[in-house]
Design a protein around this motif. Structure first.
Motif, PDB file in Angstrom:
ATOM      1  N   VAL A 158     -20.545 -14.231 -94.192  1.00 23.75           N
ATOM      2  CA  VAL A 158     -19.147 -13.312 -94.037  1.00 23.75           C
ATOM      3  C   VAL A 158     -18.564 -14.443 -93.376  1.00 23.75           C
ATOM      4  O   VAL A 158     -18.597 -15.266 -92.488  1.00 23.75           O
ATOM      5  N   TYR A 183     -16.183  -6.786 -95.419  1.00 22.22           N
ATOM      6  CA  TYR A 183     -16.514  -7.413 -95.505  1.00 22.22           C
ATOM      7  C   TYR A 183     -16.369  -8.639 -96.224  1.00 22.22           C
ATOM      8  O   TYR A 183     -16.894  -8.161 -97.276  1.00 22.22           O
ATOM      9  N   THR A 192     -19.019  -2.399 -94.193  1.00 24.34           N
ATOM     10  CA  THR A 192     -19.594  -2.379 -92.939  1.00 24.34           C
ATOM     11  C   THR A 192     -20.514  -1.435 -93.129  1.00 24.34           C
ATOM     12  O   THR A 192     -20.253   0.044 -93.712  1.00 24.34           O
TER      13      THR A 192
END
Length: 246
Positions: A158, A183, A192
């Motif tokens: 991420v 993300y 998410t």
């Protein structure tokens, strides 16, 4: 004799009253369903749009870990958004000034609120408005895209958070209703709250269907299951079980 048949005033008033009651009972449900369909459509469109922009940017600039991102709290240049904006259709780019994003009281599903959550001076968030009116805020969490938020390849790479407000400054300004999060990873833009996520602030179990959910973990559910039933029957839902209230 010509006898005309008509409704009395009392009968007309009673009929109108019945129609009004039925409308009052059904209209909120119809509006909620329409708003839900609109939200689902906007979230899907946003993910597609951002993934296309990321794909084009990677062709020109390499993967995000090579963009020279800054994860400090005092970002002076919105490097992240600058690498994506050329491939997006936008109405306005506010950089780090924050004027492109709702920056008053943000609400959570659990009833709590947070004032100035998207204050650019505190988080260094770059803000912009897409052509369809969607407000976007981005902030880097890992310059080399090594932040680990789960079990999948994307979640283990991420780079940044992307927050969106699907209806601009209009209410309810609540996570899980019109505020959602994504993300940006080294490989793609993902919502998410996916099944493989363990991040405590954005996981589905802790922050979409639990009693104290903040609503930040609901995005993946809306996109993949095409409903917002966590607002109606959260205790019945799970990634491994029921995917709606029916």
């Amino acid at each position: 004799m010509n006898k005309k048949i008509a409704f009395t005033l009392a009968e007309v008033l009673i009929t109108l009253g019945i129609i009004g009651i039925v409308a009052a009972l059904t209209l909120p449900t119809l509006l909620n369903k329409q708003n839900e369909k609109s939200t689902i459509s906007k979230l899907k469109k946003f993910q597609t749009t951002m993934n296309q922009a990321l794909l084009f940017s990677k062709e020109d600039n390499g993967t995000p870990d090579l963009w020279g991102l800054d994860e400090s709290q005092n970002i002076t240049e919105p490097t992240l958004s600058n690498k994506l904006i050329p491939y997006l259709k936008i109405l306005k780019d506010c950089g780090l000034e924050g004027r492109c994003f709702y920056n008053k009281e943000i609400k959570f599903l659990n009833g709590a609120s947070w004032t100035n959550l998207f204050n650019p001076t505190g988080w260094g968030q770059s803000t912009l408005v897409l052509q369809d009116g969607t407000m976007v805020a981005m902030n880097v969490i890992s310059a080399d895209c090594s932040a680990n938020r789960g079990t999948t390849r994307d979640l283990q790479n991420v780079c940044a958070f992307i927050y969106i407000d699907t209806n601009g400054a209009a209410p309810p300004n609540t996570f899980g209703k019109d505020f959602f999060s994504f993300y940006l990873t080294k490989y793609s833009v993902i919502p998410t709250g996916t099944a493989g996520e363990f991040d405590t602030h954005h996981s589905f179990n802790k922050n979409c269907i639990s009693e104290n959910a903040n609503g930040m973990g609901c995005t993946a559910w809306v996109i993949q299951n095409e409903n917002m039933d966590y607002l109606k029957c959260p205790n019945k839902l799970s990634w491994n079980g029921k995917h709606n209230c029916k």
